[in-house]
Motif scaffolding. Structure first.
Motif, PDB file in Angstrom:
ATOM      1  N   GLY A 273     -12.851  -2.485   5.375  1.00 13.36           N
ATOM      2  CA  GLY A 273     -13.925  -3.443   5.638  1.00 13.36           C
ATOM      3  C   GLY A 273     -13.732  -4.806   5.038  1.00 13.36           C
ATOM      4  O   GLY A 273     -14.325  -5.762   5.513  1.00 13.36           O
ATOM      5  N   THR A 275     -11.008  -7.344   2.110  1.00 10.54           N
ATOM      6  CA  THR A 275      -9.750  -7.410   1.372  1.00 10.54           C
ATOM      7  C   THR A 275      -9.808  -6.580   0.095  1.00 10.54           C
ATOM      8  O   THR A 275     -10.750  -6.676  -0.680  1.00 10.54           O
ATOM      9  N   THR A 296      -7.262   0.765   4.124  1.00  7.57           N
ATOM     10  CA  THR A 296      -7.247   0.939   5.581  1.00  7.57           C
ATOM     11  C   THR A 296      -7.849  -0.315   6.199  1.00  7.57           C
ATOM     12  O   THR A 296      -8.589  -1.033   5.539  1.00  7.57           O
ATOM     13  N   TYR A 297      -7.522  -0.537   7.434  1.00  6.34           N
ATOM     14  CA  TYR A 297      -7.973  -1.768   8.104  1.00  6.34           C
ATOM     15  C   TYR A 297      -8.394  -1.482   9.540  1.00  6.34           C
ATOM     16  O   TYR A 297      -7.754  -0.676  10.232  1.00  6.34           O
ATOM     17  N   GLY A 298      -9.432  -2.178   9.958  1.00  3.60           N
ATOM     18  CA  GLY A 298      -9.794  -2.137  11.377  1.00  3.60           C
ATOM     19  C   GLY A 298     -11.194  -2.667  11.595  1.00  3.60           C
ATOM     20  O   GLY A 298     -12.014  -2.615  10.698  1.00  3.60           O
ATOM     21  N   PRO A 299     -11.472  -3.205  12.777  1.00  8.58           N
ATOM     22  CA  PRO A 299     -12.828  -3.614  13.118  1.00  8.58           C
ATOM     23  C   PRO A 299     -13.603  -2.490  13.808  1.00  8.58           C
ATOM     24  O   PRO A 299     -12.996  -1.554  14.349  1.00  8.58           O
ATOM     25  N   THR A 300     -14.926  -2.612  13.810  1.00  6.95           N
ATOM     26  CA  THR A 300     -15.797  -1.627  14.466  1.00  6.95           C
ATOM     27  C   THR A 300     -15.328  -1.373  15.903  1.00  6.95           C
ATOM     28  O   THR A 300     -15.381  -0.238  16.389  1.00  6.95           O
ATOM     29  N   ILE A 324      -2.191  -3.946   4.574  1.00  7.70           N
ATOM     30  CA  ILE A 324      -3.344  -3.216   5.139  1.00  7.70           C
ATOM     31  C   ILE A 324      -2.895  -1.965   5.894  1.00  7.70           C
ATOM     32  O   ILE A 324      -3.707  -1.276   6.484  1.00  7.70           O
TER      33      ILE A 324
END
Ligand code: AMP
Length: 511
Positions: A273, A275, A296-300, A324
């Protein structure tokens, strides 16, 4: 992976085990299954062919899960709405969802619901579940049906509903259950459930945990106001997986009792969500030498997160910010340059995410969907893609690095500046615990930059003018002069949004 079937299995084979624990109550797998069946049966009878999404309002009560599963077992998507949302936003969401029924598991001001919508209170929900009833599995959501819709803020001021299909969620959970090293493999792992259900980070713990037959140990908002009580509550949970934003971990780190001796079972921190800084990671590694820190990384729009990496000492020692992660199987991240072409390793551009967890689009908004979602040919296949608006690059191994929002890039006196870059450098100054930099606009242009800094406990940075001078002088040694914020403010606590991220809007008001 089929989430509903997994939960059904748990209900049948260890039904008395707790699925969800919170200060509002507990629920076992058997009861979760039985009560959600009753809700599904009610919706089926009440709404007939109306398959529009159902708003589920509340916070960390077991009835939230009962209603979520009840909706999808009846073939309808649910829209989780947290109590922390402002009334106007709740009305907008209820209006957009358009269903005749709204579940309210906490006190609800009925004027927030559109005319004609039947608001069911927690007492009414309980009486529906006590009646029992069931639906045939044929009614369950199909892979292409929408499982949930999470409303996120839109640039026009109206929330956008991100639709996540059952197939998206199953593909995500298939991968997410394997995140972490399972150093102390638990049959029924315990996951911290901290993010509000209206923030998609909550999906990481909610469905990963339920798919594994584990227990959710839920933290309510009130508890986060009293850090020692929060940390002692968390320690009681024998948590294996700590799922949160880095900012929430920073809050917990404020209490020295937040350490590996008090949270012995902890296997991994799973962050998403925002950095993850080296500072937070180092503090966690020091306090929890046996736990992994996973970014972990990612958008909704691409179902919670699509890449992950276990942070190690080499990454901490590297000049670059923390990575990320590497994209999960079924996902490919393309780095796209200004001219729309794919860039080679090492070159920064926009992150475009393709694959099986990319959302079908925004609810009832084909124009906005078309702006950012598209189909792209990869080899023989045509896959769905989403333009993230994030900037970053990939190294030769496929490891992704985040460089900030494309729209967090500002221009000051013609110079191109990434605010995240300044923040990372402020964090390098001894005695700084948290930092955020926001632009001060005048006549539509950035006039100057303001830094907001939370000092670390026992920090040697003096207050007032001397402290501000010290920070600016230290930064001048790290950054070009034009990037040193003109205004430096020391604050006691970094304001956070309902989703646990730094509240930049609030900071801008404080300039
Ligand atoms: P949300 O849709 O609320 O999850 O926000 C998604 C955005 O949060 C992404 O597009 C990124 O800008 C940011 N984000 C998510 N994960 C990370 C991460 N691990 N590091 C940096 N930024 C992140």
């Amino acid at each position: 992976m089929d989430i509903l079937s997994n939960i059904k299995y748990s209900a049948q084979h260890f039904g008395s085990a707790t699925a969800f624990h919170s200060r509002s109550g507990n629920i076992s797998y058997r009861e979760l299954w039985r009560q959600s069946d009753a809700i599904a049966s009610f919706l089926d009878t009440e709404l007939g062919d109306d398959r529009s999404p159902v708003v589920v309002f509340g916070h960390k009560d077991p009835l939230m899960l009962v209603c979520f599963l009840g909706c999808v077992k009846s073939g309808r998507a649910y829209c989780p709405v947290d109590t922390s949302m402002p009334a106007d936003r709740i009305s907008d969401i209820a209006e957009a969802a358009g269903n005749g029924v709204l579940f309210a598991t906490e006190d609800f001001d009925e004027s927030m619901a559109p005319d004609g919508v039947r608001v069911l209170s927690s007492e009414e929900i309980k009486s529906i579940t006590s009646l029992g009833g069931t639906v045939s599995e044929d009614k369950w959501n199909k892979p292409e049906d929408i499982f949930y819709i999470i409303f996120t803020s839109g640039s026009t001021g109206k929330p956008k509903g991100v639709q996540i299909s059952t197939a998206n969620l199953n593909a995500y959970v298939e991968w997410a259950v394997k995140l972490g090293d399972f150093k102390h493999p638990a049959d029924r792992p315990v996951y911290l459930d901290q993010a509000p259900f209206s923030f998609d980070l909550s999906v990481m713990d909610l469905y990963t945990c339920l798919a594994r037959g584990g227990e959710l140990w839920s933290v309510d908002k009130k508890l986060t106001k009293d850090i020692p009580a929060l940390v002692s509550y968390i320690a009681k949970g024998n948590i294996d997986y700590f799922v949160s934003t880095p900012s929430f971990a920073d809050v917990c780190l404020g209490d020295p009792a937040f350490n590996g001796d008090n949270l012995k079972s902890l296997d991994a921190f799973l962050f998403c969500g925002e950095t993850l800084t080296k500072k937070t990671t180092e503090r966690l590694m020091e306090r929890f030498p046996d736990a992994q820190v996973i970014n972990t990384y990612g958008p909704t729009e691409t179902t919670v997160c699509i890449s992950s990496v276990v942070i190690d000492n080499e990454m901490l020692a590297d000049d670059r910010s923390l990575p990320i992660g590497i994209a999960k199987p079924g996902t490919e991240v393309l780095i796209i340059g200004d001219d729309g072409d794919e860039l080679e390793a090492g070159k920064a551009g926009e992150l475009v995410i393709t694959g099986d967890t990319v959302s079908p689009g925004y609810y009832q908004d084909p124009a906005k969907t078309k702006d950012v979602f598209f189909a792209i040919k990869r080899g023989e296949k045509t896959v769905r893609a989403y333009r993230t608006g994030d900037s970053g690059y990939k190294d030769e191994t496929g490891m992704l690095y985040y460089e900030g929002r494309i729209d967090q890039q500002i221009k000051l006196n013609g110079y191109r500046i990434e605010l995240g870059d300044i923040e990372q450098n402020i964090l390098l100054i001894d005695g700084v615990e948290k930092a955020a930099v926001v632009p001060n606009y005048q006549d539509g242009k950035v006039k100057n930059l303001a830094a907001f800094i939370v000092k670390a406990a026992g920090s040697g940075i003096p207050d007032g003018y001397e402290g501000r001078k010290y920070v600016r002088k230290s930064l001048a040694g790290l950054l070009p002069k034009y990037m040193v914020p003109k205004v430096v403010n020391f604050i006691d606590v970094m304001p956070l949004t309902g989703n646990g991220k730094i509240d930049r809007g609030q900071l801008r008001k404080m300039i």
